[in-house]
Scaffold this motif. Structure first.
Motif, PDB file in Angstrom:
ATOM      1  N   THR A 128      -2.250   4.673 -10.070  1.00 21.21           N
ATOM      2  CA  THR A 128      -3.307   3.666  -9.945  1.00 21.21           C
ATOM      3  C   THR A 128      -3.058   2.465 -10.850  1.00 21.21           C
ATOM      4  OG1 THR A 128      -4.617   4.874 -11.596  1.00 21.21           O
ATOM      5  CG2 THR A 128      -5.054   5.344  -9.269  1.00 21.21           C
ATOM      6  N   ASP A 129      -2.325   2.681 -11.958  1.00 24.73           N
ATOM      7  CA  ASP A 129      -2.023   1.556 -12.844  1.00 24.73           C
ATOM      8  C   ASP A 129      -1.000   0.605 -12.233  1.00 24.73           C
ATOM      9  OD1 ASP A 129      -0.031   3.459 -12.999  1.00 24.73           O
ATOM     10  OD2 ASP A 129       0.257   3.316 -15.162  1.00 24.73           O
ATOM     11  N   LEU A 130      -0.433   1.004 -11.092  1.00 22.39           N
ATOM     12  CA  LEU A 130       0.532   0.155 -10.392  1.00 22.39           C
ATOM     13  C   LEU A 130      -0.054  -0.472  -9.129  1.00 22.39           C
ATOM     14  CD1 LEU A 130       3.713   2.393 -10.684  1.00 22.39           C
ATOM     15  CD2 LEU A 130       3.160   0.354 -12.031  1.00 22.39           C
ATOM     16  N   ASP A 131      -1.359  -0.397  -8.964  1.00 20.01           N
ATOM     17  CA  ASP A 131      -2.003  -1.022  -7.810  1.00 20.01           C
ATOM     18  C   ASP A 131      -1.678  -2.513  -7.814  1.00 20.01           C
ATOM     19  OD1 ASP A 131      -3.756  -2.098  -5.900  1.00 20.01           O
ATOM     20  OD2 ASP A 131      -5.303  -0.618  -6.346  1.00 20.01           O
ATOM     21  N   ALA A 132      -1.070  -3.003  -6.738  1.00 21.49           N
ATOM     22  CA  ALA A 132      -0.644  -4.398  -6.678  1.00 21.49           C
ATOM     23  C   ALA A 132      -1.810  -5.361  -6.840  1.00 21.49           C
ATOM     24  CB  ALA A 132       0.069  -4.662  -5.359  1.00 21.49           C
ATOM     25  N   VAL A 159      -3.347  -4.478   1.172  1.00 21.63           N
ATOM     26  CA  VAL A 159      -2.412  -3.417   0.795  1.00 21.63           C
ATOM     27  C   VAL A 159      -3.148  -2.087   0.781  1.00 21.63           C
ATOM     28  CG1 VAL A 159      -0.914  -4.928  -0.550  1.00 21.63           C
ATOM     29  CG2 VAL A 159      -2.839  -3.813  -1.671  1.00 21.63           C
ATOM     30  N   GLY A 160      -2.401  -1.021   0.981  1.00 23.18           N
ATOM     31  CA  GLY A 160      -2.989   0.305   0.897  1.00 23.18           C
ATOM     32  C   GLY A 160      -3.154   0.745  -0.544  1.00 23.18           C
ATOM     33  N   ASP A 161      -3.802   1.857  -0.720  1.00 26.64           N
ATOM     34  CA  ASP A 161      -3.977   2.397  -2.064  1.00 26.64           C
ATOM     35  C   ASP A 161      -2.631   2.847  -2.616  1.00 26.64           C
ATOM     36  OD1 ASP A 161      -6.742   2.014  -2.028  1.00 26.64           O
ATOM     37  OD2 ASP A 161      -7.088   3.960  -1.065  1.00 26.64           O
ATOM     38  N   PRO A 162      -2.434   2.760  -3.933  1.00 23.11           N
ATOM     39  CA  PRO A 162      -1.166   3.197  -4.521  1.00 23.11           C
ATOM     40  C   PRO A 162      -1.017   4.709  -4.414  1.00 23.11           C
ATOM     41  CG  PRO A 162      -2.768   2.726  -6.242  1.00 23.11           C
ATOM     42  CD  PRO A 162      -3.393   2.290  -4.948  1.00 23.11           C
ATOM     43  N   PRO A 163       0.208   5.219  -4.578  1.00 27.61           N
ATOM     44  CA  PRO A 163       0.413   6.671  -4.535  1.00 27.61           C
ATOM     45  C   PRO A 163      -0.392   7.385  -5.606  1.00 27.61           C
ATOM     46  CG  PRO A 163       2.507   5.489  -4.454  1.00 27.61           C
ATOM     47  CD  PRO A 163       1.447   4.476  -4.777  1.00 27.61           C
ATOM     48  N   GLU A 164      -0.657   8.651  -5.381  1.00 25.15           N
ATOM     49  CA  GLU A 164      -1.398   9.443  -6.356  1.00 25.15           C
ATOM     50  C   GLU A 164      -0.678   9.417  -7.700  1.00 25.15           C
ATOM     51  OE1 GLU A 164      -3.155  14.005  -6.889  1.00 25.15           O
ATOM     52  OE2 GLU A 164      -2.192  13.379  -5.011  1.00 25.15           O
ATOM     53  N   GLY A 165      -1.453   9.193  -8.753  1.00 25.44           N
ATOM     54  CA  GLY A 165      -0.881   9.136 -10.091  1.00 25.44           C
ATOM     55  C   GLY A 165      -0.323   7.782 -10.464  1.00 25.44           C
ATOM     56  N   GLU A 173       1.372  -5.341 -15.682  1.00 26.12           N
ATOM     57  CA  GLU A 173       2.626  -5.550 -16.395  1.00 26.12           C
ATOM     58  C   GLU A 173       2.940  -4.443 -17.405  1.00 26.12           C
ATOM     59  OE1 GLU A 173       4.896  -8.820 -19.275  1.00 26.12           O
ATOM     60  OE2 GLU A 173       3.118  -9.414 -18.112  1.00 26.12           O
ATOM     61  N   PRO A 174       1.998  -4.004 -18.242  1.00 21.42           N
ATOM     62  CA  PRO A 174       2.340  -2.929 -19.186  1.00 21.42           C
ATOM     63  C   PRO A 174       2.828  -1.658 -18.495  1.00 21.42           C
ATOM     64  CG  PRO A 174       0.279  -3.976 -19.817  1.00 21.42           C
ATOM     65  CD  PRO A 174       0.621  -4.501 -18.467  1.00 21.42           C
ATOM     66  N   ALA A 175       2.210  -1.300 -17.374  1.00 20.40           N
ATOM     67  CA  ALA A 175       2.637  -0.102 -16.653  1.00 20.40           C
ATOM     68  C   ALA A 175       4.044  -0.276 -16.087  1.00 20.40           C
ATOM     69  CB  ALA A 175       1.652   0.215 -15.533  1.00 20.40           C
ATOM     70  N   ALA A 214       9.830   0.458  -3.327  1.00 22.46           N
ATOM     71  CA  ALA A 214      10.195   1.779  -2.809  1.00 22.46           C
ATOM     72  C   ALA A 214       9.027   2.760  -2.809  1.00 22.46           C
ATOM     73  CB  ALA A 214      11.350   2.361  -3.628  1.00 22.46           C
ATOM     74  N   LEU A 215       8.028   2.520  -3.651  1.00 23.31           N
ATOM     75  CA  LEU A 215       6.871   3.421  -3.702  1.00 23.31           C
ATOM     76  C   LEU A 215       6.135   3.479  -2.366  1.00 23.31           C
ATOM     77  CD1 LEU A 215       5.393   2.449  -7.208  1.00 23.31           C
ATOM     78  CD2 LEU A 215       6.726   4.499  -6.633  1.00 23.31           C
ATOM     79  N   SER A 216       6.244   2.409  -1.572  1.00 22.84           N
ATOM     80  CA  SER A 216       5.542   2.342  -0.285  1.00 22.84           C
ATOM     81  C   SER A 216       6.438   2.665   0.904  1.00 22.84           C
ATOM     82  CB  SER A 216       4.954   0.938  -0.079  1.00 22.84           C
ATOM     83  OG  SER A 216       4.090   0.583  -1.128  1.00 22.84           O
ATOM     84  N   ALA A 217       7.735   2.855   0.652  1.00 20.06           N
ATOM     85  CA  ALA A 217       8.679   2.970   1.762  1.00 20.06           C
ATOM     86  C   ALA A 217       8.596   4.297   2.492  1.00 20.06           C
ATOM     87  CB  ALA A 217      10.106   2.747   1.253  1.00 20.06           C
ATOM     88  N   ASP A 218       8.262   5.357   1.788  1.00 24.93           N
ATOM     89  CA  ASP A 218       8.280   6.685   2.410  1.00 24.93           C
ATOM     90  C   ASP A 218       7.098   7.504   1.888  1.00 24.93           C
ATOM     91  OD1 ASP A 218       9.055   8.851   3.914  1.00 24.93           O
ATOM     92  OD2 ASP A 218      10.564   9.538   2.495  1.00 24.93           O
ATOM     93  N   PRO A 219       5.883   7.184   2.326  1.00 23.31           N
ATOM     94  CA  PRO A 219       4.705   7.898   1.829  1.00 23.31           C
ATOM     95  C   PRO A 219       4.691   9.349   2.296  1.00 23.31           C
ATOM     96  CG  PRO A 219       4.101   6.533   3.683  1.00 23.31           C
ATOM     97  CD  PRO A 219       5.541   6.220   3.377  1.00 23.31           C
ATOM     98  N   ASP A 220       3.986  10.180   1.539  1.00 20.92           N
ATOM     99  CA  ASP A 220       3.891  11.593   1.905  1.00 20.92           C
ATOM    100  C   ASP A 220       3.156  11.768   3.229  1.00 20.92           C
ATOM    101  OD1 ASP A 220       5.235  12.362  -0.371  1.00 20.92           O
ATOM    102  OD2 ASP A 220       3.407  12.521  -1.562  1.00 20.92           O
ATOM    103  N   GLU A 221       2.224  10.863   3.513  1.00 20.53           N
ATOM    104  CA  GLU A 221       1.486  10.916   4.774  1.00 20.53           C
ATOM    105  C   GLU A 221       1.100   9.498   5.176  1.00 20.53           C
ATOM    106  OE1 GLU A 221      -2.991  11.781   3.174  1.00 20.53           O
ATOM    107  OE2 GLU A 221      -1.688  13.517   3.459  1.00 20.53           O
TER     108      GLU A 221
END
Length: 293
Positions: free
Chosen positions: A142-146, A134-140, A153-155, A168-175
């Motif tokens: 990191t607590d949701l990194d798969a 998997v790619g890195d999580p979106p900026e801000g 779970e807490p996040a 959805a966080l991975s569906a439309d990345p900024d770049e």
């Protein structure tokens, strides 16, 4: 469904997984003729069979995240590790709506929108069964990194994120290259249903149709796994090479040009695995819509 059912939706999904890996050639992927290092054809067969319990759970109405996690756990019961994680992510909601006798873009979109935070927690647990690229999580986020698995779970609960919300966080990345599996989940599976129509309009042996479907899908958009492993430029170049090969296959009526590309991709370590996920989901819908075996 007006036609007499030949097999259950869960059985159709298991068969779709088997047909996907048996389709040959699928450039860069494991198929009947090619293993990838220690990742072997028979491990995909075992992964397909192992996923069956989770697929049956999805058909029976179990929470979608739990059914997916169970399918991944069963899939992982072979020595190759991750064989079909992405395929199962697409198949689980499709099996659910097929079992409701409503296999349509609108129904699967509604199914994904019905997911809960508990489904998201189960989805993260699935990452503890196998290593997933998997790619890195979106900026801000990191607590949701798969890759954190249950530790996230807490996040998830703090942010009230459903399974669809996480995807959805991975569906439309900024770049970079979008995750096409995530796009399917958030857009009602348009690529899957379009590929299904082409599979059904094609002719000849189903495994040859699967191989041509793979080429068409790879030529249509950059592969997410290739982008993750090699970068966006390589993913776009891979797409372009697939488009050239598809044209040659269509011109000659032979899959020989795809065999040549397959040898090249294996030598270069290019593995368009996300494209294979979509072929499996299209095969499932095609089977449910009457594709004969």
């Amino acid at each position: 469904m007006t036609r007499e059912r030949v097999r259950s939706p869960a059985e159709s999904a298991e068969l779709a997984l088997l047909l996907e890996v048996a389709g040959t050639p699928k450039p860069g992927n494991v198929d009947r003729h090619r293993d990838l290092g220690e990742l072997r054809f028979e491990q995909f067969l075992a992964g397909s069979v192992g996923s069956a319990r989770g697929l049956r759970m999805a058909a029976a109405g179990a929470p979608l995240g739990r059914a997916f996690e169970r399918a991944v756990a069963g899939m992982s019961g072979q020595s190759g590790g991750n064989t079909q994680f992405g395929c199962l992510l697409l198949l689980t909601p499709l099996v659910r709506v097929a079992a409701r006798d409503d296999l349509s873009p609108e129904a699967v979109d509604a199914c994904c929108r019905e997911t809960t935070v508990e489904d998201a927690v189960a989805f993260y647990r699935a990452f503890e069964h196998v290593d997933v690229a998997v790619g890195d999580p979106p900026e801000g986020a990191t607590d949701l990194d798969a890759r954190r698995g249950s530790a996230a779970e807490p996040a998830l609960r703090d942010r009230s994120l459903t399974l669809r919300g996480v995807v959805a966080l991975s569906a439309d990345p900024d770049e970079g290259i979008p995750d096409t599996n995530a796009q399917e989940w958030t857009e009602g599976f348009p690529r899957t249903f379009a590929a299904t129509a082409e599979l059904l309009a094609d002719d000849g042996p189903v495994l040859d149709r699967a191989a041509r479907c793979f080429l068409r899908e790879l030529a249509a958009q950059p592969d997410t796994l290739v982008a993750t492993n090699h970068g966006p430029e390589t993913a776009r170049e891979t797409q372009s090479r697939a488009a050239e090969t598809l044209e040659a296959v269509q011109d000659t009526g032979s899959l020989d040009p795809a065999e040549e590309l397959a040898e090249a991709f294996v030598a270069e370590g290019i593995n368009p695995g996300t494209t294979a996920d979509r072929v499996a989901s299209a095969l499932f819908v095609a089977l449910e819509r009457g594709l004969e075996i």
